[in-house]
Design an enzyme around this catalytic site. Structure first.
Site, mmCIF file in Angstrom:
data_model
loop_
_atom_site.group_PDB
_atom_site.id
_atom_site.type_symbol
_atom_site.label_atom_id
_atom_site.label_comp_id
_atom_site.label_asym_id
_atom_site.label_seq_id
_atom_site.Cartn_x
_atom_site.Cartn_y
_atom_site.Cartn_z
ATOM 1 N N GLU A 1 10.672 14.760 15.088
ATOM 2 C CA GLU A 1 10.853 14.754 13.483
ATOM 3 C C GLU A 1 10.107 16.023 13.325
ATOM 4 O O GLU A 1 8.857 15.915 13.107
ATOM 5 C CB GLU A 1 10.829 13.548 13.300
ATOM 6 N N LYS B 1 0.798 -1.770 0.142
ATOM 7 C CA LYS B 1 -0.174 0.319 0.080
ATOM 8 C C LYS B 1 0.626 1.094 -0.296
ATOM 9 O O LYS B 1 2.071 1.590 1.403
ATOM 10 C CB LYS B 1 -0.708 0.051 1.021
HETATM 11 P P1 NAP Z 1 2.953 7.583 8.092
HETATM 12 O O1 NAP Z 1 1.976 8.261 9.126
HETATM 13 O O2 NAP Z 1 2.994 6.424 9.338
HETATM 14 O O3 NAP Z 1 2.682 6.863 7.360
HETATM 15 C C1 NAP Z 1 3.419 5.730 6.958
HETATM 16 C C2 NAP Z 1 2.120 4.458 5.617
HETATM 17 O O4 NAP Z 1 1.171 4.127 7.244
HETATM 18 C C3 NAP Z 1 0.816 5.174 5.200
HETATM 19 O O5 NAP Z 1 1.347 4.793 3.762
HETATM 20 C C4 NAP Z 1 -0.246 5.410 5.640
HETATM 21 O O6 NAP Z 1 -1.110 5.327 4.663
HETATM 22 C C5 NAP Z 1 -0.100 3.987 6.691
HETATM 23 N N1 NAP Z 1 -0.746 4.041 7.498
HETATM 24 C C6 NAP Z 1 -0.870 4.608 8.728
HETATM 25 N N2 NAP Z 1 -2.161 4.698 9.749
HETATM 26 C C7 NAP Z 1 -1.783 2.871 10.115
HETATM 27 C C8 NAP Z 1 -1.650 2.339 10.615
HETATM 28 N N3 NAP Z 1 -2.718 2.297 11.769
HETATM 29 N N4 NAP Z 1 -1.602 0.416 9.726
HETATM 30 C C9 NAP Z 1 -1.231 1.048 9.065
HETATM 31 N N5 NAP Z 1 -0.699 1.525 7.737
HETATM 32 C C10 NAP Z 1 -1.128 3.002 8.495
HETATM 33 O O7 NAP Z 1 4.114 8.336 7.849
HETATM 34 P P2 NAP Z 1 4.715 9.666 6.757
HETATM 35 O O8 NAP Z 1 3.689 10.650 7.344
HETATM 36 O O9 NAP Z 1 3.730 8.588 5.703
HETATM 37 O O10 NAP Z 1 5.948 9.163 6.431
HETATM 38 C C11 NAP Z 1 6.596 10.258 7.104
HETATM 39 C C12 NAP Z 1 7.395 9.340 8.071
HETATM 40 O O11 NAP Z 1 8.116 7.822 7.634
HETATM 41 C C13 NAP Z 1 8.650 9.485 8.502
HETATM 42 O O12 NAP Z 1 8.458 9.867 10.341
HETATM 43 C C14 NAP Z 1 9.747 9.092 8.780
HETATM 44 O O13 NAP Z 1 11.213 9.168 9.483
HETATM 45 C C15 NAP Z 1 9.316 8.099 7.959
HETATM 46 N N6 NAP Z 1 10.102 7.282 7.136
HETATM 47 C C16 NAP Z 1 11.115 5.945 7.570
HETATM 48 C C17 NAP Z 1 12.271 5.586 6.695
HETATM 49 C C18 NAP Z 1 12.977 4.524 7.441
HETATM 50 O O14 NAP Z 1 13.315 4.002 6.201
HETATM 51 N N7 NAP Z 1 13.526 4.907 8.300
HETATM 52 C C19 NAP Z 1 12.187 6.079 5.439
HETATM 53 C C20 NAP Z 1 10.925 7.627 4.690
HETATM 54 C C21 NAP Z 1 10.631 7.512 5.877
HETATM 55 P P3 NAP Z 1 -1.922 6.666 4.651
HETATM 56 O O15 NAP Z 1 -1.495 7.661 3.724
HETATM 57 O O16 NAP Z 1 -3.464 6.266 3.958
HETATM 58 O O17 NAP Z 1 -1.907 7.957 5.738
#
Ligand code: NAP
Ligand code: MG
Length: 504
Positions: free
Chosen positions: A414, A209
């Site tokens: 962050e 997804k």
């Molecule tokens: P996010 O809010 O955690 O969302 C990530 C993904 O999870 C999205 O596809 C989101 O869907 C989905 N999601 C939301 N709630 C969920 C749940 N309860 N169960 C399963 N999936 C769920 O993060 P983001 O704002 O998209 O991305 C930013 C974050 O990613 C930052 O904290 C960044 O540091 C981290 N990141 C980490 C890495 C690494 O390699 N460590 C790389 C890139 C990014 P929706 O979009 O539909 O809400």
């Protein structure tokens, strides 16, 4: 050659084609003519789910908009998958795994993965424009980094598919089965490649997804899967927001789940899967320290600091969001940094001259503004270069906070935006102590002339990646992943493969 004082008259406002007068635009040095990338992104008006090798309408009949954050217009309608769609995707994946993909010899799987890599290269410009339109990142990044890197991950893992005996010498490597994956919006295509390529090389099938705001390049990659003749069901793409992600992570068929996103959501997923036999890898948030010692090549370090935090609007998990600079050079570094960010160009992401594009969504812009306001309230000193932001779209100026203390929210949380917090240190031990004093541990940077100090720092810093005299460099051969609340598991390299197989 006009001198700096003459520069403001070199291009009269009338020639600026409807843009604000040159002296008000970001990029204080020269005004450039607009240089928009013009390749056709070949977008469809509506994207369905990709299940069992075909595009299918969601069972709910519902679609949501994918927005161009640069101008707030709708790019396409995206299908909203519900639990029944996710279930259909898992069944297709299981079927493909037991009947086709899990049985294919590695050298046959490799052919498909090579084909995907080559087709992506063929359509690189089109994908770069689509990525920039949907996510807001500058075209020079999607063109020079995201798309070539995504292709490189497929090439690299295609190379492994027939050499799996060398992943863990002396052990037999077997796939896990069906893997569920959820990814974020900051590197939509690249995160997809990071997740899919190792899974496929090892013989797993996938349900994945993308994030709500950036689904388009994933669905364009599905077109490539069709063109590559990838057997139906090997990769299934379910789009949606709200409960869709949880349905992908929680499905009983998933032998393993891989998540990249925020630490907050990662914890929710880990709690919900506690007690199940699913394998898990988590790539979560970060608050990296970029550490500059007095003996560092200062101009080079300033470029590295800028690349570390302003690259991709700071929407980077491993962004160097905390600058730790040795006290004796702090004033010099800060002055040079301010000068440098004055000439960064903020604006139309499709313009090849743009350095900082659009913030990915209105929500993310609000989060950045909230944390920046907290920084000001807590007493840090804010610097933002002057200039006019585009009237439409989500933009934020590059921001540097000095006089930051370790307790400030901007030093701990962050921000995921183009915001740098500058702290100082005197000794090596103090630098290590401050860099490690965070809940995260994804990456760090060290700038020094001394090789021995680089080795010491890379041993003592609790971070998955430590860059030395550079920042934000990636390679498919190099494992990436976190310590502490930045997650567990690795992506890339031989270590990344180990997270997608079982050893016998
Ligand atoms: P996010 O809010 O955690 O969302 C990530 C993904 O999870 C999205 O596809 C989101 O869907 C989905 N999601 C939301 N709630 C969920 C749940 N309860 N169960 C399963 N999936 C769920 O993060 P983001 O704002 O998209 O991305 C930013 C974050 O990613 C930052 O904290 C960044 O540091 C981290 N990141 C980490 C890495 C690494 O390699 N460590 C790389 C890139 C990014 P929706 O979009 O539909 O809400
Ligand atoms: Mg979008």
């Amino acid at each position: 050659m006009p001198t700096l004082t003459e520069k403001k008259s070199i291009r009269p406002a009338s020639r600026a084609q409807g843009r604000p007068a040159p002296e008000l635009i970001f990029g204080d040095l020269w005004e450039y003519d607009p240089a928009p990338e013009t390749a056709d992104p070949k977008l469809k008006a509506r994207y369905d789910l990709f299940i069992d090798g075909r595009f299918v309408a969601p069972k709910s009949g519902q679609y949501f908009d994918s927005i161009n954050p640069a101008n707030e217009t709708r790019l396409a309608k995206i299908a909203q998958a519900n639990a029944a769609d996710v279930d259909a995707a898992y069944r297709a994946a299981q079927n493909a795994y037991t009947k086709v993909w899990g049985k294919l010899p590695g050298r046959e799987r490799a052919k498909y993965i090579y084909r995907i890599a080559r087709l992506l290269q063929d359509r690189a410009r089109e994908f770069a424009v689509a990525e920039t339109l949907d996510g807001g990142k500058p075209i020079k990044e999607s063109r020079d980094f995201d798309v070539p890197m995504a292709a490189a991950h497929f090439f690299y893992h295609a190379g492994w598919a027939d050499k799996l005996d060398y992943v863990a010498p002396g052990r037999r490597v077997a796939p896990l089965g069906v893997v569920g994956q959820v990814i974020p919006w900051n590197f939509p295509l690249l995160m997809l490649a990071w997740k899919l390529a190792p899974a496929l090389a090892l013989g797993n099938c996938v349900v994945i997804k993308p994030a709500e705001t950036t689904s388009i390049t994933a669905l364009k990659l599905a077109e490539i899967f069709q063109d590559a003749g990838l057997p139906p069901g090997v990769v299934n793409i379910v789009t949606g927001f709200g409960d869709t992600g949880a349905a992908v992570m929680g499905h009983p068929i998933a032998a393993k789940v891989a998540f990249t996103g925020s630490t907050e959501v990662g914890k929710i997923i880990m709690r919900s899967l506690a007690g199940t036999d699913k394998k898990m890898t988590m790539e979560l948030g970060g608050k990296a320290a970029n550490i500059v010692f007095a003996d560092a090549p200062i101009d080079q370090a300033v470029e590295g600091i800028v690349n570390g935090i302003f690259f991709n609007q700071g929407h980077v998990c491993c962004a160097g969001s905390r600058l730790l600079v040795q006290e004796s050079v702090a004033a010099e570094v800060l002055a040079k940094l301010k000068n440098r960010i004055k000439v960064l160009r903020v604006g139309d992401p499709l313009d090849k001259n743009t350095d900082i594009g659009a913030i990915n969504s209105a929500e993310q812009l609000a989060t950045i503004k909230r944390l920046v306001a907290a920084g000001v309230k807590e007493g840090a000193t804010l610097y933002q270069p002057p200039g006019v932001l585009p009237a439409k779209g989500y933009y934020f100026r590059p921001t540097v906070f000095s006089n930051v203390s370790m307790s400030h929210r901007i030093a701990r949380e962050e921000i995921f935006g183009p915001v740098l917090s500058v702290l100082t240190f005197r000794t090596v031990d103090e630098a290590v102590e401050k860099a490690n004093n965070t809940a995260y541990g994804l990456s760090a940077g060290v700038w020094t002339d001394k090789g021995s100090r680089i080795l010491k720092m890379s041993t003592e810093l609790k971070a998955g990646v430590v860059w030395a005299n550079t920042y934000n460099k990636f390679d498919p051969t190099s494992p990436f992943g976190g310590y502490k609340e930045s997650g567990f598991g690795r992506e890339g390299g031989r270590q990344g493969l180990l997270d997608y197989c079982q050893l016998a």
